[in-house]
Enzyme design. Sequence first.
Site, short mmCIF file in Angstrom:
data_model
loop_
_atom_site.label_atom_id
_atom_site.label_comp_id
_atom_site.label_asym_id
_atom_site.label_seq_id
_atom_site.Cartn_x
_atom_site.Cartn_y
_atom_site.Cartn_z
N GLY A 6 -67.56 -38.79 76.93
CA GLY A 6 -66.35 -39.63 76.38
C GLY A 6 -65.38 -39.91 77.55
O GLY A 6 -64.50 -39.22 77.86
N TYR A 7 -65.81 -40.97 78.34
CA TYR A 7 -64.92 -41.41 79.57
C TYR A 7 -64.09 -42.45 79.30
O TYR A 7 -62.92 -42.87 78.67
CB TYR A 7 -65.73 -41.70 80.80
CG TYR A 7 -65.89 -40.44 81.60
CD1 TYR A 7 -66.22 -39.14 81.05
CD2 TYR A 7 -65.80 -40.56 82.81
CE1 TYR A 7 -66.42 -38.14 81.84
CE2 TYR A 7 -65.86 -39.60 83.73
CZ TYR A 7 -66.17 -38.36 83.13
OH TYR A 7 -66.45 -37.31 84.07
N SER A 8 -64.98 -43.85 79.00
CA SER A 8 -64.03 -45.12 78.81
C SER A 8 -63.57 -45.33 77.61
O SER A 8 -63.93 -44.44 76.34
CB SER A 8 -65.22 -46.24 78.72
OG SER A 8 -66.06 -46.07 80.00
N SER A 22 -72.74 -42.97 75.11
CA SER A 22 -74.21 -43.18 74.69
C SER A 22 -74.64 -42.04 73.97
O SER A 22 -74.56 -40.76 74.29
CB SER A 22 -74.70 -43.07 76.14
OG SER A 22 -76.29 -43.40 75.98
N GLU A 75 -73.19 -39.14 88.42
CA GLU A 75 -73.92 -40.35 87.54
C GLU A 75 -74.38 -41.20 88.69
O GLU A 75 -75.51 -41.65 88.63
CB GLU A 75 -73.03 -41.07 86.68
CG GLU A 75 -73.19 -42.15 86.01
CD GLU A 75 -72.24 -42.84 85.17
OE1 GLU A 75 -71.17 -42.52 85.33
OE2 GLU A 75 -72.77 -43.44 84.06
N SER A 108 -68.30 -50.47 88.31
CA SER A 108 -68.90 -51.68 88.49
C SER A 108 -69.19 -52.01 89.79
O SER A 108 -68.72 -51.32 90.77
CB SER A 108 -68.07 -52.89 87.91
OG SER A 108 -66.80 -52.72 88.58
N GLU A 152 -68.06 -54.32 91.54
CA GLU A 152 -66.68 -54.36 92.40
C GLU A 152 -66.09 -53.13 92.69
O GLU A 152 -65.40 -53.03 93.81
CB GLU A 152 -65.80 -55.40 91.41
CG GLU A 152 -66.34 -56.74 91.34
CD GLU A 152 -67.25 -56.73 90.25
OE1 GLU A 152 -67.56 -55.99 89.48
OE2 GLU A 152 -68.04 -58.01 90.32
C1 LIG Z 1 -74.32 -50.57 79.14
C2 LIG Z 1 -73.36 -49.57 79.30
C3 LIG Z 1 -73.16 -48.40 79.32
C4 LIG Z 1 -72.24 -47.58 79.50
N1 LIG Z 1 -72.37 -46.12 79.39
C5 LIG Z 1 -71.00 -45.51 79.41
C6 LIG Z 1 -70.96 -44.13 79.11
O1 LIG Z 1 -72.04 -43.50 78.70
N2 LIG Z 1 -69.88 -43.34 78.85
C7 LIG Z 1 -68.78 -43.81 79.37
O2 LIG Z 1 -67.69 -43.37 79.44
N3 LIG Z 1 -68.58 -45.35 79.78
C8 LIG Z 1 -69.81 -46.00 79.80
N4 LIG Z 1 -69.70 -47.47 79.78
C9 LIG Z 1 -68.52 -48.27 80.23
C10 LIG Z 1 -68.16 -48.45 81.79
O3 LIG Z 1 -68.22 -47.50 82.38
C11 LIG Z 1 -67.29 -49.58 81.78
O4 LIG Z 1 -67.73 -50.78 81.17
C12 LIG Z 1 -67.12 -49.84 83.20
O5 LIG Z 1 -66.35 -48.90 83.82
C13 LIG Z 1 -66.12 -51.02 83.37
O6 LIG Z 1 -65.11 -51.24 82.58
P1 LIG Z 1 -64.85 -52.36 81.50
O7 LIG Z 1 -65.78 -52.66 80.54
O8 LIG Z 1 -63.43 -51.95 80.80
O9 LIG Z 1 -64.41 -53.52 82.52
P2 LIG Z 1 -63.17 -53.85 83.24
O10 LIG Z 1 -62.58 -52.61 83.98
O11 LIG Z 1 -62.30 -54.36 82.39
O12 LIG Z 1 -63.41 -54.79 84.26
C14 LIG Z 1 -63.72 -56.44 84.17
C15 LIG Z 1 -64.27 -56.92 85.66
O13 LIG Z 1 -63.01 -56.78 86.72
C16 LIG Z 1 -63.65 -55.86 87.65
N5 LIG Z 1 -62.48 -55.33 88.26
C17 LIG Z 1 -61.66 -54.51 87.57
N6 LIG Z 1 -61.02 -53.75 88.32
C18 LIG Z 1 -61.20 -54.25 89.80
C19 LIG Z 1 -60.81 -54.06 90.95
N7 LIG Z 1 -59.73 -53.28 91.16
N8 LIG Z 1 -61.06 -54.73 91.80
C20 LIG Z 1 -62.26 -55.75 91.59
N9 LIG Z 1 -62.65 -56.17 90.53
C21 LIG Z 1 -62.31 -55.23 89.40
C22 LIG Z 1 -64.81 -55.17 86.84
O14 LIG Z 1 -65.59 -54.83 88.12
C23 LIG Z 1 -65.45 -56.16 86.02
O15 LIG Z 1 -66.15 -57.28 86.67
C24 LIG Z 1 -70.71 -48.24 79.83
C25 LIG Z 1 -70.98 -49.69 79.88
C26 LIG Z 1 -72.20 -50.33 79.51
C27 LIG Z 1 -72.07 -51.83 79.79
#
Ligand SMILES: Cc1cc2nc3c(=O)[nH]c(=O)nc-3n(C[C@H](O)[C@H](O)[C@H](O)COP(=O)(O)OP(=O)(O)OC[C@H]3O[C@@H](n4cnc5c(N)ncnc54)[C@H](O)[C@@H]3O)c2cc1C
Lengths: 378, 404
Positions: B133-135, B167, B250, B382, B384
């Site tokens: 449970g992170y995000s 997940s 990870e 991500s 980025e």
């Molecule tokens: C299929 C899948 C599986 C996942 N599994 C897990 C899991 O098991 N456990 C868990 O905790 N999370 C999980 N996640 C969540 C994942 O870690 C987040 O989606 C990820 O960290 C991005 O956060 P966000 O979706 O809120 O995007 P945002 O943080 O809102 O980002 C939106 C966009 O902005 C960009 N961005 C944000 N900040 C910056 C910056 N400082 N500089 C440049 N660009 C930036 C990002 O790269 C992205 O393109 C999963 C996500 C997916 C899609």
Amino acid sequence: MAALTEEQELLKEQAKSWANEEAPVSKFREMRDARTEEGFDRGTWKSISEMGWAGILVSEEHGGVAMGHLTAGVVLEELGRQLTASPLLASGIVGASALALAGSDAQQAAWLPRIADGSAIVTLAVDEGPRHAPLQTKLSATADGDGFVLEGRKAHVLEGLAADAFVVAARSSGSAGDAEGLTLFLVDGDTAGIDRSRLSTADSRGYANVTFTGVRVGADAVMGEVGGAAEVLDRILDRARAALSAEMLGTAAQSFDMTLDYLKNRVQFGQVIGSFQALGHRAATLFTEMEMARSCVEAALTAIDEDADNTAVLCSLAKAKAGDFLHHMSNELIQIHGGIGMTDEFDAGLYLKRARAAEATYGNQAFHRDRYATLQGL
Amino acid sequence: MSDDANLESFREEARAWLADNFPSAISGRGAELVGMESVSRDPDLEKWRVALGEKGWGTPTWPAEYGGGGLSQKQAQIIDQEMRKIGAFNPLPVMAGMGITMVGPTILEYGTEAQKQKHIPPICRGDVFWALGYSEPNAGSDLASLQCKAEDKGDHWLVNGQKTWTSGADHAQWIGCLVRTDFDAPKRDGISFLILDMDQPGIETRPIELIGGSSPFCETFFNDAKADKDEVLGELNGGWTVGKRLLQHERQSQTGARASGGAAAKVTLQDLALKYVGADDDGKLADPDLRARIADHLMKAQAQRLTTQRVIAEAKGNHKVSAAASILKNAASAVSQEKDELTLEILGHQGLGWEGHDFQDHELAAVRGWLSAKAMSIYGGSFEIQNNIIAKNILGLPETTQKG
Ligand SMILES: Cc1cc2nc3c(=O)[nH]c(=O)nc-3n(C[C@H](O)[C@H](O)[C@H](O)COP(=O)(O)OP(=O)(O)OC[C@H]3O[C@@H](n4cnc5c(N)ncnc54)[C@H](O)[C@@H]3O)c2cc1C
């Protein structure tokens, strides 16, 4: 849009507000979730026809409004923005173009009024494999008495399930790959021996594989010259390509707007993500690409309207550039929305799926780069 | 005995043990048997899991005292090689969810003796499934802004808030969560890593459907959920350090397994292209544009594989977690996503089938795979964010955005 006439401006406004209110992407989603057999909603198609768009290319004598390709592009772009599914492209643009360019007086009189009022859907059945390759046509047309017998299969025919008639590219002589020996036939969808199977595709539109087994047609089904259809088929396809490019531009433009909106609203690290230079520059690059793609699409549509010498070159340019931009834009749409972009609940996936299907239709970027090179004498 | 001779005799031992314990009936069937959804497990698979768990070879390099194999990295490689030879597989990483790749190593590093005794052996046996449970909806890339909170209630923690992208949460026994335990501290200093039992009334999960179809991901809601007082991993309010460490594990696990073409990649892009596009009279792919792009892709893929190998070699065979993981992760996802795009292009309209008999299984798999893989550059930090890490931690450029 650059330099539109007042009439075109009005139509653009009308199309935009109609699509937003009557056929927004949420409606497309409903259609998808309901697994509508035909891949479009009949009510939506009826409204499109009532507004006269089904006959946008059809001459007034045949009941259309004959507003030309650039104007049709204006409408398609707005529908592309909302992923509005309808037979407008397949029938109103491609079917109507086929009849206008290759149809006999009798064929035009029989079908154009019905295309124009939306009561008939006429679609082009050209490709036989997974990739666009008109000259590879194998479906055979064998002379039989004073008519022909068609034998073969067409793949991924747009609105193939709903079609009332098919414009079929057939081979009356020669072999796959030859430009010589292609003949177009206008075949009623009810003709014995035609069998359709609906395809379930990622973009949830209406496609069918259509098989022709001993399909007997009269001589009056021939469109244009027996064995000499390659050139006119290419011209029909160019109209299809330019129109689809306009729709693709709309799909990409909407993806851009959604992304820009997100960049301005999503907050991470205490600031809107658009303030991160890595993302700001990407938005700027995409915007530049969009402007370039728009110029190419408008040039192609204008060239068709003016019957310009370089129409073919411009149509390949438009399809390739619209394809490149839509490809890039739809990937960025997902990436910049992060995890949200991956969820089915959000619309990004619908745009991404539509993007790849539209790219593959009537020739992908590779096809058109190759054609462009050939046309430039390379 | 020399090192090499030792390893050779270990190889003999491994071979013999595998021959005695791996049920040949399930040879080569790893992926199909070890799906997370499989409720009724195959009896042979179950036998194999138990044998592997008892031996500790599902987690070969973990300490033997907690149920691991207690082996060296090289010995672990030998087990891996010998397993491949006979179509054997290690089902535990899938059966334990995040337990083996992420949570386990972090507990081993930061856990108290009691936490290790309690949590590590069941992971090694493949008995428990772990979620993470992170995000949260508003804490993605900016993980430190998380709001899910745990209050000290004397004998337990009371947890309230929401997590997303958890997940497998709908069938997990345990979850490792980042929670806020101090709202007054600067945001990175008020976070703790808390372990919760998923089997309690205060926790609810809701599945998330993805663009590629149904998914193992969930939204997870905590409504007065409870955690034992001694389930904080690492220091209280020191969760950011623990959490970041876990993310390095990870990333490490995402640096190329898929892109380097696992056992599943039997059909190459070249084969596919020749089949769907055809060859010209010289036997070259009939579409020269596509041919050039496939060649370019194959070169990138090889460069990526060579880089992974070089980084491993430079770390002297020691799979150490390092900043290079960011480079490897970005390269691996770029290569993998490009491969999916090319596959789709090669298949043309046949690559856009969603379901039904008009499409072959591999065609349907291609479109779903292409869609799912779009997440590779989003999750685990991500594209980025990895670039930000490279700029800051490797290149020494000043941090501009990640002020926390
Ligand atoms: C299929 C899948 C599986 C996942 N599994 C897990 C899991 O098991 N456990 C868990 O905790 N999370 C999980 N996640 C969540 C994942 O870690 C987040 O989606 C990820 O960290 C991005 O956060 P966000 O979706 O809120 O995007 P945002 O943080 O809102 O980002 C939106 C966009 O902005 C960009 N961005 C944000 N900040 C910056 C910056 N400082 N500089 C440049 N660009 C930036 C990002 O790269 C992205 O393109 C999963 C996500 C997916 C899609």
